[in-house]
Write a protein that holds these residues in place. Structure first.
Motif, PDB file in Angstrom:
ATOM      1  N   SER A   1      13.553   5.904   3.081  1.00 37.03           N
ATOM      2  CA  SER A   1      13.799   7.043   3.993  1.00 37.03           C
ATOM      3  C   SER A   1      12.528   7.407   4.730  1.00 37.03           C
ATOM      4  N   ASN A   2      11.417   7.470   3.987  1.00 44.77           N
ATOM      5  CA  ASN A   2      10.139   7.811   4.641  1.00 44.77           C
ATOM      6  C   ASN A   2       9.761   6.765   5.676  1.00 44.77           C
ATOM      7  N   ALA A   3       9.973   5.484   5.329  1.00 44.11           N
ATOM      8  CA  ALA A   3       9.618   4.411   6.266  1.00 44.11           C
ATOM      9  C   ALA A   3      10.461   4.529   7.542  1.00 44.11           C
ATOM     10  N   LEU A   4      11.704   4.996   7.386  1.00 43.67           N
ATOM     11  CA  LEU A   4      12.565   5.189   8.561  1.00 43.67           C
ATOM     12  C   LEU A   4      12.124   6.415   9.359  1.00 43.67           C
ATOM     13  N   LYS A   5      11.751   7.465   8.587  1.00 42.91           N
ATOM     14  CA  LYS A   5      11.427   8.752   9.223  1.00 42.91           C
ATOM     15  C   LYS A   5      10.084   8.723   9.951  1.00 42.91           C
ATOM     16  N   PHE A   6       9.056   8.190   9.293  1.00 40.72           N
ATOM     17  CA  PHE A   6       7.705   8.237   9.878  1.00 40.72           C
ATOM     18  C   PHE A   6       7.444   6.975  10.708  1.00 40.72           C
ATOM     19  N   CYS A   7       8.416   6.675  11.589  1.00 33.83           N
ATOM     20  CA  CYS A   7       8.262   5.448  12.364  1.00 33.83           C
ATOM     21  C   CYS A   7       7.553   5.736  13.684  1.00 33.83           C
TER      22      CYS A   7
ATOM     23  N   GLY B   1       5.116   1.968  10.629  1.00 38.70           N
ATOM     24  CA  GLY B   1       5.181   3.347  11.110  1.00 38.70           C
ATOM     25  C   GLY B   1       3.843   3.942  11.513  1.00 38.70           C
ATOM     26  N   ILE B   2       3.783   5.289  11.468  1.00 38.52           N
ATOM     27  CA  ILE B   2       2.615   6.018  11.999  1.00 38.52           C
ATOM     28  C   ILE B   2       1.376   5.864  11.125  1.00 38.52           C
ATOM     29  N   GLY B   3       1.557   5.441   9.890  1.00 36.83           N
ATOM     30  CA  GLY B   3       0.406   5.241   8.994  1.00 36.83           C
ATOM     31  C   GLY B   3      -0.125   6.564   8.444  1.00 36.83           C
ATOM     32  N   ILE B   4      -1.043   6.449   7.501  1.00 42.49           N
ATOM     33  CA  ILE B   4      -1.607   7.631   6.822  1.00 42.49           C
ATOM     34  C   ILE B   4      -3.118   7.456   6.783  1.00 42.49           C
ATOM     35  N   ALA B   5      -3.850   8.497   7.112  1.00 45.96           N
ATOM     36  CA  ALA B   5      -5.319   8.414   7.014  1.00 45.96           C
ATOM     37  C   ALA B   5      -5.691   8.257   5.539  1.00 45.96           C
TER      38      ALA B   5
ATOM     39  N   PHE C   1       5.047  19.245  -2.871  1.00 50.55           N
ATOM     40  CA  PHE C   1       5.041  20.008  -1.606  1.00 50.55           C
ATOM     41  C   PHE C   1       3.927  19.629  -0.628  1.00 50.55           C
ATOM     42  N   GLN C   2       3.320  18.479  -0.806  1.00 48.55           N
ATOM     43  CA  GLN C   2       2.233  18.098   0.116  1.00 48.55           C
ATOM     44  C   GLN C   2       2.791  17.312   1.286  1.00 48.55           C
ATOM     45  N   ARG C   3       2.523  17.810   2.498  1.00 52.71           N
ATOM     46  CA  ARG C   3       2.990  17.139   3.713  1.00 52.71           C
ATOM     47  C   ARG C   3       1.837  17.062   4.703  1.00 52.71           C
ATOM     48  N   LEU C   4       1.915  16.106   5.598  1.00 48.03           N
ATOM     49  CA  LEU C   4       0.831  15.984   6.571  1.00 48.03           C
ATOM     50  C   LEU C   4       1.285  16.420   7.967  1.00 48.03           C
ATOM     51  N   HIS C   5       2.568  16.826   8.056  1.00 40.59           N
ATOM     52  CA  HIS C   5       3.094  17.201   9.385  1.00 40.59           C
ATOM     53  C   HIS C   5       3.906  18.473   9.285  1.00 40.59           C
ATOM     54  N   THR C   6       4.130  19.085  10.443  1.00 38.50           N
ATOM     55  CA  THR C   6       4.962  20.295  10.428  1.00 38.50           C
ATOM     56  C   THR C   6       6.420  19.868  10.299  1.00 38.50           C
TER      57      THR C   6
ATOM     58  N   PRO D   1      11.066  16.409   9.684  1.00 40.19           N
ATOM     59  CA  PRO D   1      11.640  17.287   8.647  1.00 40.19           C
ATOM     60  C   PRO D   1      11.359  16.747   7.245  1.00 40.19           C
ATOM     61  N   GLY D   2      11.373  17.642   6.265  1.00 39.42           N
ATOM     62  CA  GLY D   2      11.156  17.205   4.871  1.00 39.42           C
ATOM     63  C   GLY D   2      10.626  18.349   4.034  1.00 39.42           C
ATOM     64  N   THR D   3      10.581  18.129   2.730  1.00 43.07           N
ATOM     65  CA  THR D   3      10.130  19.195   1.828  1.00 43.07           C
ATOM     66  C   THR D   3       8.783  18.866   1.177  1.00 43.07           C
ATOM     67  N   GLY D   4       8.333  17.624   1.301  1.00 40.91           N
ATOM     68  CA  GLY D   4       7.065  17.238   0.652  1.00 40.91           C
ATOM     69  C   GLY D   4       7.250  16.975  -0.833  1.00 40.91           C
ATOM     70  N   MET D   5       8.507  16.709  -1.246  1.00 40.04           N
ATOM     71  CA  MET D   5       8.763  16.469  -2.671  1.00 40.04           C
ATOM     72  C   MET D   5       9.061  14.990  -2.981  1.00 40.04           C
ATOM     73  N   GLY D   6       9.417  14.226  -1.944  1.00 42.49           N
ATOM     74  CA  GLY D   6       9.875  12.850  -2.162  1.00 42.49           C
ATOM     75  C   GLY D   6       8.901  11.987  -2.939  1.00 42.49           C
ATOM     76  N   LEU D   7       7.648  11.966  -2.507  1.00 46.69           N
ATOM     77  CA  LEU D   7       6.671  11.093  -3.179  1.00 46.69           C
ATOM     78  C   LEU D   7       6.298  11.626  -4.562  1.00 46.69           C
ATOM     79  N   ALA D   8       6.326  12.974  -4.713  1.00 46.72           N
ATOM     80  CA  ALA D   8       6.035  13.554  -6.039  1.00 46.72           C
ATOM     81  C   ALA D   8       7.115  13.109  -7.029  1.00 46.72           C
ATOM     82  N   ILE D   9       8.353  13.077  -6.552  1.00 50.08           N
ATOM     83  CA  ILE D   9       9.469  12.618  -7.399  1.00 50.08           C
ATOM     84  C   ILE D   9       9.268  11.139  -7.760  1.00 50.08           C
TER      85      ILE D   9
ATOM     86  N   THR E   1       1.894   0.567   3.411  1.00 46.73           N
ATOM     87  CA  THR E   1       2.565  -0.181   2.351  1.00 46.73           C
ATOM     88  C   THR E   1       2.479   0.648   1.080  1.00 46.73           C
ATOM     89  N   PHE E   2       3.635   0.991   0.551  1.00 48.30           N
ATOM     90  CA  PHE E   2       3.692   1.721  -0.719  1.00 48.30           C
ATOM     91  C   PHE E   2       3.919   0.696  -1.832  1.00 48.30           C
ATOM     92  N   PHE E   3       3.094   0.790  -2.880  1.00 43.60           N
ATOM     93  CA  PHE E   3       3.212  -0.123  -4.017  1.00 43.60           C
ATOM     94  C   PHE E   3       3.636   0.665  -5.256  1.00 43.60           C
TER      95      PHE E   3
HETATM   96  P1  ADP Z   1       8.491  14.457   2.972  1.00 40.29           P
HETATM   97  O1  ADP Z   1       8.944  13.114   3.402  1.00 40.29           O
HETATM   98  O2  ADP Z   1       9.592  15.365   2.588  1.00 40.29           O
HETATM   99  O3  ADP Z   1       7.513  15.079   3.911  1.00 40.29           O
HETATM  100  P2  ADP Z   1       7.130  13.030   0.874  1.00 40.29           P
HETATM  101  O4  ADP Z   1       6.609  13.529  -0.415  1.00 40.29           O
HETATM  102  O5  ADP Z   1       8.130  11.950   0.849  1.00 40.29           O
HETATM  103  O6  ADP Z   1       7.667  14.310   1.611  1.00 40.29           O
HETATM  104  O7  ADP Z   1       5.888  12.556   1.742  1.00 40.29           O
HETATM  105  C1  ADP Z   1       4.736  13.353   1.835  1.00 40.29           C
HETATM  106  C2  ADP Z   1       3.995  13.063   3.098  1.00 40.29           C
HETATM  107  O8  ADP Z   1       3.455  11.742   3.061  1.00 40.29           O
HETATM  108  C3  ADP Z   1       4.865  13.070   4.355  1.00 40.29           C
HETATM  109  O9  ADP Z   1       5.021  14.371   4.842  1.00 40.29           O
HETATM  110  C4  ADP Z   1       4.095  12.176   5.291  1.00 40.29           C
HETATM  111  O10 ADP Z   1       3.077  12.906   5.895  1.00 40.29           O
HETATM  112  C5  ADP Z   1       3.463  11.176   4.363  1.00 40.29           C
HETATM  113  N1  ADP Z   1       4.244   9.921   4.310  1.00 40.29           N
HETATM  114  C6  ADP Z   1       5.112   9.539   3.357  1.00 40.29           C
HETATM  115  N2  ADP Z   1       5.631   8.321   3.618  1.00 40.29           N
HETATM  116  C7  ADP Z   1       5.062   7.896   4.766  1.00 40.29           C
HETATM  117  C8  ADP Z   1       5.174   6.733   5.567  1.00 40.29           C
HETATM  118  N3  ADP Z   1       5.973   5.706   5.234  1.00 40.29           N
HETATM  119  N4  ADP Z   1       4.417   6.652   6.692  1.00 40.29           N
HETATM  120  C9  ADP Z   1       3.615   7.656   7.049  1.00 40.29           C
HETATM  121  N5  ADP Z   1       3.468   8.798   6.344  1.00 40.29           N
HETATM  122  C10 ADP Z   1       4.178   8.921   5.212  1.00 40.29           C
END
Ligand code: ADP
Length: 391
Positions: free
Chosen positions: A295-301, A327-331, A342-347, A352-360, A383-385
């Motif tokens: 879902s994240n890979a689809l969303k942060f494209c 996608g957009i990548g992460i610093a 609840f950690q997110r890098l975007h508004t 959209p999102g809650t910042g819980m996906g990766l914590a889960i 690349t998520f491993f």
């Molecule tokens: P959410 O997707 O609800 O914001 P996540 O916990 O899944 O919460 O992700 C936290 C943050 O990590 C995202 O807000 C985004 O900034 C960053 N992130 C996660 N997956 C990706 C990705 N594939 N590409 C770029 N940024 C990502």
């Protein structure tokens, strides 16, 4: 015993004159010289003091040197004591062998060459001193090892206690979060219903600003619902339903992709994957991990056509999955932070999102004894491993 401490040298001879001459020869060594006129006197000294070297005449009236050596050796304390035999008569090899049997160490013939006697005694005295020092060092070392082991054991126990307390607190916290999020859902549902009802009923009767306020209220409430839903999902990870079993990860991924089919089509995404292995996992939790990462890979494209590839590296006992996107990548400085609750890098407006996906995901993977991390750079895809045990 220090390197300069004097050692005791016991000289045994029935003739006082000879004893005196040994004393003169050996005084130069600066050790403690003890004289004994007979075998019996020698034994008395030996029982009272530690002796480094015994210098004795082979032929004495009461008890000869070999007999005395045998008696000395019977005592466990003197088994290592050096003995130098002095013999006025020529000793045959048989005699010498007899002496060695009692652990004799050396012989010296009469007439005595003072330098030779001194050299032999000095070597044995030094050997004795070094042996004692070594024994002392060994004792100290053993003592230190024992102390350190005890200390480490105490620390390990304390750590174990703290870990148990921490696990208990975590459990309490999870239960608390679960109950509060669960209980908050009900009043929130009521607020949502009434705000939506209000918006519907008074649509067109209110001014534009009031309409917008209501829109914000509805959005806020929806977001709150999403947060509570994800918080509940987080506390449920590793709960009673957690069952480890042989799971076909390819099958789990296919089901996840079926669920995401509409979003994949909407995004115009291409998803490919390698043959995937059988793993030891909880199938539904693994599904949740795939679901969040895809879902994240689809969303942060970044482009109109997201490309996602899922591959795996296999070892005999574990495997490492990789989910790569364009996608957009992460610093890199956020690589760890994004896995926290609840950690997110975007508004919310940007993505959209809650910042819980990766914590889960992190909680699930750690429950499986694995690790999850990301390798990425801004604008270059991610690349998520994650690792899992093999079935
Ligand atoms: P959410 O997707 O609800 O914001 P996540 O916990 O899944 O919460 O992700 C936290 C943050 O990590 C995202 O807000 C985004 O900034 C960053 N992130 C996660 N997956 C990706 C990705 N594939 N590409 C770029 N940024 C990502």
């Amino acid at each position: 015993m220090s390197a300069h401490e004097k050692v005791n040298i016991l000289m045994v001879d029935d003739q006082p004159g000879k004893l005196l001459s040994y004393e003169v020869i050996l005084s130069e060594l600066g050790e403690n010289l003890i004289k004994a006129n007979s075998g019996r006197e020698a034994l008395e000294h030996l029982l009272k003091t530690d002796v480094a070297v015994v210098l004795m005449d082979v032929s004495m009236p009461e008890i000869d040197g070999f007999e005395l050596a045998e008696t000395i050796r019977q005592h466990p304390r003197f088994q290592q004591t050096a003995i130098i035999f002095i013999s006025a008569v020529h000793l045959t090899d048989i005699d010498r062998l007899k002496g060695y049997k009692y652990g004799a160490v050396d012989y010296i013939a009469v007439p005595i060459v003072p330098e030779l006697l001194r050299a032999k005694v000095r070597v044995f005295a030094e050997l004795y001193r070094k042996t004692r020092q070594l024994e002392q060092l060994n004792r100290e070392l053993e003592q230190r090892v024992t102390e350190r082991t005890e200390e480490l054991q105490k620390r390990a126990e304390a750590l174990q206690r703290l870990n148990a307390q921490l696990a208990e607190r975590n459990q309490e916290l999870d239960t608390f979060t679960y109950i509060t999020s669960h209980d908050l859902q009900e009043p929130l549902r009521m607020v949502t219903t009434y705000v939506q009802l209000f918006a519907k009923r008074y649509k067109g009767q209110l001014d534009a600003e009031a309409e917008q306020f209501i829109h914000f209220a509805v959005e806020g409430v929806k977001r709150m619902q999403a947060l509570l839903r994800d918080l509940l999902a987080y506390t449920r990870v590793g709960g009673q339903q957690f069952v480890l079993a042989r799971v076909d990860s390819a099958h789990v991924l296919q089901r996840t992709l079926e669920n995401l089919q509409a979003r994949i089509v909407d995004a115009g995404a291409t998803i490919t994957y390698d043959p995937l292995p059988l793993v030891l996992a909880d199938a539904s939790q693994l599904g949740l991990v795939f679901q969040n990462l895809v879902s994240n890979a689809l969303k942060f494209c970044a482009s109109a056509s997201p490309c996602i590839h899922i591959s795996v590296d296999q070892e005999p006992t574990r495997c490492r999955f990789a989910i790569r996107d364009n996608g957009i990548g992460i610093a890199p400085q956020y690589a760890e932070q994004i896995f926290q609750v609840f950690q997110r890098l975007h508004t919310h407006q940007e993505y959209p999102g809650t910042g819980m996906g990766l914590a889960i995901c992190k909680k699930i993977i750690e429950q499986h004894g694995g690790r999850i991390w990301v390798e990425s750079a801004l604008g270059e895809g991610s690349t998520f491993f994650f690792t899992l045990p093999m079935a």
